[in-house]
Design an enzyme around this catalytic site. Structure first.
Site, short mmCIF file in Angstrom:
data_model
loop_
_atom_site.label_atom_id
_atom_site.label_comp_id
_atom_site.label_asym_id
_atom_site.label_seq_id
_atom_site.Cartn_x
_atom_site.Cartn_y
_atom_site.Cartn_z
N LYS A 4 27.88 40.67 42.23
CA LYS A 4 27.17 40.73 40.95
C LYS A 4 28.22 40.50 39.89
O LYS A 4 29.09 41.35 39.67
CB LYS A 4 26.51 42.10 40.76
CG LYS A 4 25.87 42.28 39.38
CD LYS A 4 25.60 43.73 39.07
CE LYS A 4 25.08 43.85 37.65
NZ LYS A 4 25.14 45.25 37.16
N TYR A 51 30.98 44.13 42.43
CA TYR A 51 30.45 44.26 41.07
C TYR A 51 31.60 44.03 40.09
O TYR A 51 32.53 44.82 40.03
CB TYR A 51 29.81 45.63 40.90
CG TYR A 51 29.19 45.93 39.55
CD1 TYR A 51 29.06 44.97 38.56
CD2 TYR A 51 28.73 47.22 39.27
CE1 TYR A 51 28.48 45.27 37.33
CE2 TYR A 51 28.15 47.53 38.05
CZ TYR A 51 28.03 46.56 37.08
OH TYR A 51 27.47 46.87 35.87
#
Length: 291
Positions: free
Chosen positions: A162, A134
């Protein structure tokens, strides 16, 4: 599980005492699954993970798994600065039934890229669940560089990233390392269509809390090959995205979700509720979704 499709980054519903609202969480989850989402992402940035205790995180994760009831997989955010803390929380998340983990970069104290690779490698070595990297440098103060993505994408337990940096060029560069074993997800909702067009796998989309059908339209039209309609759906997110500037994250998103989907209550202090005039402005911006 395989990382693919539209996965909403859930806000965490609170009641007037700023305690977790289980009924509102159930309503939110049902509304998103009814819209056709492919998974649920809890305890992310818009889920106020930074304002929750470990006990609350585990409770929310357990509740989400129970409420999803096997209909879609659940991904939980478990990031912390200390590598050992992430490893320990990951083990506990596995025990409550989470299907995958999202690990934000260390925050407050930016580490080197070699330290970052060591951090994620140690976490992945100890994990029994697939991991999504992330990247959100605007909040953490550091970024996962493309060379680090190249290295980490080879780890058998690291299954995707992500990317919420909002830099399309970097996102495109990451596509070189995308494979059946490593997914590239947009974490910036303005890039959902463009990520798919570049060969990406989907998006972790916070705007889906408020307008799940609009976000799903991007995916559905893209998969059908209707690019004009997919781009139109992407553009339809702009009023909501622009409205985020009206308040401290995630106060605007939560109010928009109240107005357009289900009531999810306030944020945790010190984030304050929007004042009356700001709510009025927000209602005007969101009127396009009521047509």
């Amino acid at each position: 599980m395989k990382f693919t499709g539209i996965v909403p980054a859930l806000v965490t519903p609170f009641d007037d005492r700023q305690e977790v609202d289980e009924q509102a969480l159930a309503q939110l989850i049902d509304s998103l699954i009814a819209a056709g989402v492919h998974g649920l992402f809890v305890l992310g940035t818009n889920g106020e993970f930074f304002a929750l205790s470990e006990a609350e995180k585990l409770r929310i994760a357990r509740l989400t798994v129970e409420l999803a009831d096997g209909r879609v997989p659940v991904i939980a955010g478990t990031g912390a600065f200390a590598t050992r803390d992430v490893i320990e929380l990951n083990k506990k998340m596995s025990d409550v039934g989470i299907q995958a983990l999202s690990v934000i970069t260390p925050f407050f104290n930016a580490v080197s890229q070699s330290e970052l690779i060591g951090h994620y490698t140690s976490i992945a070595d100890a994990s029994s669940l697939p991991i999504m990297l992330y990247n959100i440098p605007a909040k953490t103060g550091m970024s996962i560089g493309v060379p680090a993505v190249a290295t980490l994408s080879q780890h058998p337990m690291i299954k995707g990233i992500k990317d919420s940096a909002g830099n399309f060029d970097s996102l495109v560069q990451m596509m070189r390392y995308r494979s059946d074993e490593f997914a590239v997800f947009a974490g910036t909702d303005s890039l959902i269509y463009w990520n798919l067009l570049a060969g990406g796998d989907g998006a972790v989309a916070a705007t889906a809390n408020a307008v799940p059908h609009v976000v799903m339209d991007i995916w559905k039209h893209f998969q059908a090959g209707n690019h004009d309609a997919a781009r139109a759906a992407q553009e339809a997110l702009r009023p909501l995205r622009d409205a985020f500037a009206l308040g401290t994250m995630p106060s605007v998103l939560k109010k928009a979700t109240d107005l357009l989907n289900v009531s999810v209550g306030p944020c945790r202090a010190p984030v304050a509720a929007l004042d009356e005039s700001t709510v009025h402005r927000l209602e005007g911006l969101l009127s396009v979704y009521r047509a």
